[in-house]
Design an enzyme around this catalytic site. Structure first.
Site, PDB file in Angstrom:
ATOM      1  N   ARG A   1      -1.518  -5.689  -8.612  1.00 45.04           N
ATOM      2  CA  ARG A   1      -0.372  -6.556  -8.326  1.00 45.04           C
ATOM      3  C   ARG A   1      -0.173  -7.572  -9.440  1.00 45.04           C
ATOM      4  O   ARG A   1       0.916  -7.769  -9.934  1.00 45.04           O
ATOM      5  CB  ARG A   1      -0.577  -7.292  -7.001  1.00 45.04           C
ATOM      6  CG  ARG A   1      -0.417  -6.403  -5.801  1.00 45.04           C
ATOM      7  CD  ARG A   1      -0.982  -7.038  -4.582  1.00 45.04           C
ATOM      8  NE  ARG A   1      -2.401  -7.346  -4.760  1.00 45.04           N
ATOM      9  CZ  ARG A   1      -3.206  -7.699  -3.794  1.00 45.04           C
ATOM     10  NH1 ARG A   1      -2.759  -7.848  -2.591  1.00 45.04           N
ATOM     11  NH2 ARG A   1      -4.484  -7.927  -4.026  1.00 45.04           N
TER      12      ARG A   1
ATOM     13  N   HIS B   1       0.843  -1.207   0.000  1.00 41.09           N
ATOM     14  CA  HIS B   1       0.000   0.000   0.000  1.00 41.09           C
ATOM     15  C   HIS B   1       0.874   1.251   0.000  1.00 41.09           C
ATOM     16  O   HIS B   1       0.612   2.205  -0.727  1.00 41.09           O
ATOM     17  CB  HIS B   1      -0.878   0.052   1.261  1.00 41.09           C
ATOM     18  CG  HIS B   1      -1.920  -1.024   1.349  1.00 41.09           C
ATOM     19  ND1 HIS B   1      -2.132  -1.753   2.494  1.00 41.09           N
ATOM     20  CD2 HIS B   1      -2.810  -1.490   0.437  1.00 41.09           C
ATOM     21  CE1 HIS B   1      -3.118  -2.608   2.300  1.00 41.09           C
ATOM     22  NE2 HIS B   1      -3.548  -2.479   1.049  1.00 41.09           N
TER      23      HIS B   1
ATOM     24  N   LYS C   1     -15.635  -8.196   2.819  1.00 35.94           N
ATOM     25  CA  LYS C   1     -14.591  -8.583   3.770  1.00 35.94           C
ATOM     26  C   LYS C   1     -15.031  -8.345   5.215  1.00 35.94           C
ATOM     27  O   LYS C   1     -15.751  -7.393   5.496  1.00 35.94           O
ATOM     28  CB  LYS C   1     -13.312  -7.773   3.510  1.00 35.94           C
ATOM     29  CG  LYS C   1     -12.641  -8.099   2.187  1.00 35.94           C
ATOM     30  CD  LYS C   1     -11.392  -7.253   2.022  1.00 35.94           C
ATOM     31  CE  LYS C   1     -10.677  -7.535   0.708  1.00 35.94           C
ATOM     32  NZ  LYS C   1      -9.652  -6.521   0.416  1.00 35.94           N
TER      33      LYS C   1
ATOM     34  N   SER D   1      -2.939  -7.806   2.676  1.00 34.67           N
ATOM     35  CA  SER D   1      -3.238  -7.702   4.110  1.00 34.67           C
ATOM     36  C   SER D   1      -3.593  -9.083   4.671  1.00 34.67           C
ATOM     37  O   SER D   1      -3.266  -9.395   5.818  1.00 34.67           O
ATOM     38  CB  SER D   1      -4.404  -6.742   4.338  1.00 34.67           C
ATOM     39  OG  SER D   1      -4.075  -5.456   3.891  1.00 34.67           O
TER      40      SER D   1
END
Ligand code: PNS
Length: 163
Positions: A90, A17, A41, A128
């Site tokens: 990514r 991040h 989430k 994360s």
């Protein structure tokens, strides 16, 4: 004055991040890092905890602000007069979901552009969720999170694992 939003769950912030936030800070006059709700989430950290970690981890970057918002990203962008949403990509696996969100946001707010920045190869595999898993099972998370928030993140992950 060009403002961009770097939105995300940041549950918790990782070096990946920070890499994207730093890149965005060089492209825009003002970057608001916004902790938003991702309904898909279940967060481990509260919005306040995530904002606090982000504040510490971005301390040296001048044109960064940290905010939290529970509502639509495009609404937050309008409230803050932002012209762009900046996200990190990514790998190809990120693409479909990010593309879907970008197109939805464009339908909702045609004037706000979504920009994708490529992560540095070093952070390609990082997320994360990986940080939480490694920390939960006693692994070393120091290669994945900013030094200044390492202990705090680890403590919160361990606290949670005892519940
Ligand atoms: O880090 P994440 O979980 O990939 O970030 C996703 C996030 C929080 C940016 C996204 O869920 C979001 O924008 N939430 C706010 C609500 C919203 O605007 N949803 C519509 C986007 S299609």
């Amino acid at each position: 004055m060009r403002t961009a939003i770097c939105p995300g769950s940041f549950d918790p912030v990782t070096l990946g991040h920070i890499d994207i936030i730093k890149r965005a800070s060089k492209l825009f006059d003002r970057v608001i890092v916004a902790v938003l709700v991702n309904v898909e989430k279940q967060p481990w950290f509260t919005i306040d905890e995530r904002m606090d970690l982000l504040r510490k981890a971005t301390k040296g970057i001048d044109n960064i602000e940290i905010a939290g918002f529970d509502g639509l990203l495009v609404e937050f962008a309008a409230q803050n007069n932002a012209s762009a949403i900046v996200k990190g990509l990514r790998a190809v696996s990120d693409f479909e979901y990010e593309f879907q969100m970008a197109l939805t946001n464009r339908k909702l707010a045609p004037d706000v552009e979504t920009m994708f920045l490529t992560t540095s190869t070093e952070h390609m595999y990082l997320s994360s969720s990986i940080v939480k898993q490694v920390g939960l099972w006693g692994g070393d998370i120091s290669p994945f999170v900013p030094d200044c928030v390492h202990d705090e993140i680890l403590m919160r992950i361990r606290q949670r694992s005892r519940h």
